[in-house]
Design a protein around this motif. Structure first.
Motif, PDB file in Angstrom:
ATOM      1  N   GLU A   1     -20.093  -1.708 -24.499  1.00 11.07           N
ATOM      2  CA  GLU A   1     -20.334  -0.696 -25.319  1.00 11.07           C
ATOM      3  C   GLU A   1     -21.036   0.305 -25.379  1.00 11.07           C
ATOM      4  O   GLU A   1     -21.327   1.358 -25.647  1.00 11.07           O
ATOM      5  N   ARG A   2     -22.254  -0.315 -24.579  1.00 10.97           N
ATOM      6  CA  ARG A   2     -23.433   0.663 -24.278  1.00 10.97           C
ATOM      7  C   ARG A   2     -23.181   1.514 -23.035  1.00 10.97           C
ATOM      8  O   ARG A   2     -24.280   2.174 -22.612  1.00 10.97           O
TER       9      ARG A   2
ATOM     10  N   ASP B   1     -22.325  -5.067 -20.693  1.00 12.19           N
ATOM     11  CA  ASP B   1     -22.427  -4.363 -21.864  1.00 12.19           C
ATOM     12  C   ASP B   1     -21.417  -3.081 -22.228  1.00 12.19           C
ATOM     13  O   ASP B   1     -22.185  -1.980 -22.199  1.00 12.19           O
TER      14      ASP B   1
END
Length: 96
Positions: free
Chosen positions: A51-52, A49
């Motif tokens: 983006e996070r 993930d």
């Protein structure tokens, strides 16, 4: 040893890659998220993930490593989980 594909790390911060590799080497962990679970704030999300993903090891990561190295080699998952929870609470709420 941790091997990373060159194309996979393009655009990532050096510290992110170093912290991810460190976490993978120090702890035998699976960085694949479990379906239905709330995602954890962990450097292990760097590739699952991006983006996070955090910029560095998180309080959760540090607590897990503290627990891993403070429990015995034969400690079960439940003991490790309790130790990680205690370390996290101590680090976050007591400001250690």
């Amino acid at each position: 040893m941790v091997l990373l594909e060159y194309d996979a790390i393009l655009g990532l911060q050096t510290e992110q890659v170093a912290d991810y590799a460190s976490m993978r080497m120090f702890a035998s962990v699976d960085d694949a998220p479990i379906e239905g679970d709330e995602p954890l704030d962990t450097i292990l999300s760097l590739f699952s993930d991006p983006e996070r993903a955090p910029a560095e090891l998180t309080q959760f990561d540090l607590a897990y490593l503290q627990a891993l190295y403070s429990t015995g080699r034969n400690a079960g998952d439940a003991a490790l989980s309790r130790a990680a929870s205690r370390a996290y609470r101590r680090n976050v709420f007591d400001g250690e």
